[in-house]
Enzyme design. Structure first.
Site, PDB file in Angstrom:
ATOM      1  CE  LYS A 106      -4.539   0.601   0.319  1.00 21.79           C
ATOM      2  NZ  LYS A 106      -5.522  -0.455   0.022  1.00 21.79           N
TER       3      LYS A 106
HETATM    4  N1  GLU Z   1      -7.220  -0.113  -3.205  1.00 22.26           N
HETATM    5  C1  GLU Z   1      -7.951  -1.309  -3.470  1.00 22.26           C
HETATM    6  C2  GLU Z   1      -7.966  -2.219  -2.254  1.00 22.26           C
HETATM    7  O1  GLU Z   1      -7.802  -1.778  -1.145  1.00 22.26           O
HETATM    8  C3  GLU Z   1      -7.473  -2.013  -4.733  1.00 22.26           C
HETATM    9  C4  GLU Z   1      -6.037  -2.437  -4.755  1.00 22.26           C
HETATM   10  C5  GLU Z   1      -5.561  -2.936  -6.118  1.00 22.26           C
HETATM   11  O2  GLU Z   1      -6.347  -3.041  -7.030  1.00 22.26           O
HETATM   12  O3  GLU Z   1      -4.359  -3.195  -6.211  1.00 22.26           O
HETATM   13  O4  GLU Z   1      -8.223  -3.379  -2.334  1.00 22.26           O
END
Ligand code: GLU
Length: 417
Positions: A106
């Site tokens: 993240k």
């Molecule tokens: N931000 C989204 C999540 O928390 C998607 C992450 C992604 O597609 O890599 O799952």
């Protein structure tokens, strides 16, 4: 004095609970308690008025054991290292629960994207990307949208990365616009996954979905798509919606199509809806069959959990329930469908986008949705089967599945050196 819950501590305590349950080897447990890699960067940005402002950004790769790291980029004033670490760890479990070949990551920048102009946002994004060049890439770590970012931000990341590479590197991000290799269905994928999970787990809990009353906290990309699919395709009655400024409640059901049209015009929930206005904490206590927190972490805590009694709570947000609140909900027979399962539809279609880009062959929306449906239904069945077999709640069952897969990858790979 009550302490504000810390997302990283919550994530660790969830990991510790499953480690104890499955008797996880202590060396694997210790490895998983720490992110593999964490980078903090300072991002100098020239503002529109000519001044220079320094922003702080993070990218945390929690695990690379099952494949490249994967996870969103968050732009919010609340971003801090512990939050990003927690969100990265949750991505690891999420990818494993739906069995897609990624680790978890993240990123985020502490900023208020609403207070920045488009060109400030663009300069911030390009410079942040440049600072992350050593650790991101289609085989290494693949960002995607999250709170405060969108397809346009992904296009800037792709463009900045590609400018350094000297050619177009589509696979460095997912959630891109369709015109540069995005996937059909990606925008609504998290909401669609939430809706599918709601349907599967409602059936398992004996809740009739047609006509069920649903309250949704947060009306961003995820909350909005979930509301549309649940009302239009699954005949649910959406009785409450909210955003950061407060909520609306109408027990007869809200006109979701009209709210959607108004939001497209105004970019926020309309000021006037045929509904009662409901403030902050009271919103989560509205009577309903299904409550869907689709906003931030730590919304359901020991402070309010006892007053929150839907039949089922589906975590569209990451980490909306603290571990202590989870116990209270369980005692009150609320079926909690955990985030690492419920909101995995987004990263699943991100995976499809990455695969389509590698093949240079793009699927139609119905193909994407059919494959998403299959992956989500399989994951729901697996988690449900574990819950029945081990006599545990759905969160622990999802953790048994996700952490189990990551642990197995670590075991079979062994230690280098
Ligand atoms: N931000 C989204 C999540 O928390 C998607 C992450 C992604 O597609 O890599 O799952």
């Amino acid at each position: 004095m009550t302490q504000h819950p810390n997302a990283w501590h919550n994530a660790l305590s969830q990991l510790d609970a499953v480690a104890a349950k499955i008797g996880l080897e202590s060396h694997i447990h210790a490895r998983l308690r720490q992110p593999k890699r964490s980078l903090e960067v300072s991002i100098p940005v020239v503002m529109d008025d000519g001044s220079e402002q320094i922003f702080t950004g993070f990218r945390v790769q929690h695990s690379l054991d099952r494949g490249p790291a994967k996870g969103g980029m968050r732009y919010s004033p609340l971003v801090n290292e512990d939050e990003v670490k927690a969100l990265a760890m949750w991505m690891t479990w999420k990818c494993a629960v739906v069995s897609i070949p990624y680790g978890g990551a993240k990123g985020g920048v502490a900023c208020d994207p609403k207070a920045l102009s488009q060109s400030e946002l663009e300069r911030l994004t390009r410079r942040f990307t440049t600072e992350l060049l050593p650790i991101i890439g289609p085989e290494k770590d693949i960002p995607a949208p999250d709170m405060g970012t969108n397809a346009q931000v992904m296009a800037w990341i792709m463009d900045a990365y590609s400018s350094h590479a000297g050619f177009s590197v589509r696979g460095v991000v997912t959630g891109k616009p369709l015109s540069i290799g995005g996937s059909a269905g990606r925008e609504e994928a998290t909401g669609r996954g939430v809706a599918i999970t709601t349907r599967e787990m409602a059936r398992r809990a004996g809740i009739t979905l047609a006509g069920a009353s649903v309250v949704i906290q947060g009306y961003g990309n995820v909350g909005r798509a979930a509301a549309q699919i649940l009302s239009k395709e699954f005949s649910c009655r959406i009785v409450g919606v909210s955003d950061a400024r407060g909520g609306f409640y109408n027990p007869r059901g809200l006109d979701i199509a009209q709210i959607g049209r108004d939001m497209t015009t105004h970019g926020a929930l309309p000021a006037q809806i045929d509904a009662e206005r409901v403030a902050g904490d009271e919103f989560l206590q509205l009577p309903c069959d299904i409550l869907i927190p689709a906003a931030l972490e730590n919304q359901i805590t020991t402070q309010n959990a006892a007053k929150i009694c839907p039949k089922m709570l589906v975590e569209a947000a990451n980490g909306p329930t603290t571990p202590e609140a989870d116990l209270i909900l369980r005692d009150n027979d609320v079926v909690v469908v955990p985030d690492i399962l419920a909101n995995a539809g987004g990263v699943t279609v991100s995976y499809f986008e990455w695969v389509q880009g590698r093949d240079e062959y793009f699927w139609a929306a119905d193909e994407v949705n059919r494959r998403l449906e299959r992956i989500m239904v399989n994951a729901c069945n697996e988690v449900g089967t574990i819950a029945d077999r081990e006599k545990v709640d759905l969160r622990l069952a999802a953790y048994i599945s996700g952490v189990g897969r990551v642990a197995e990858a670590i075991r079979v790979r062994g230690i280098y050196g």
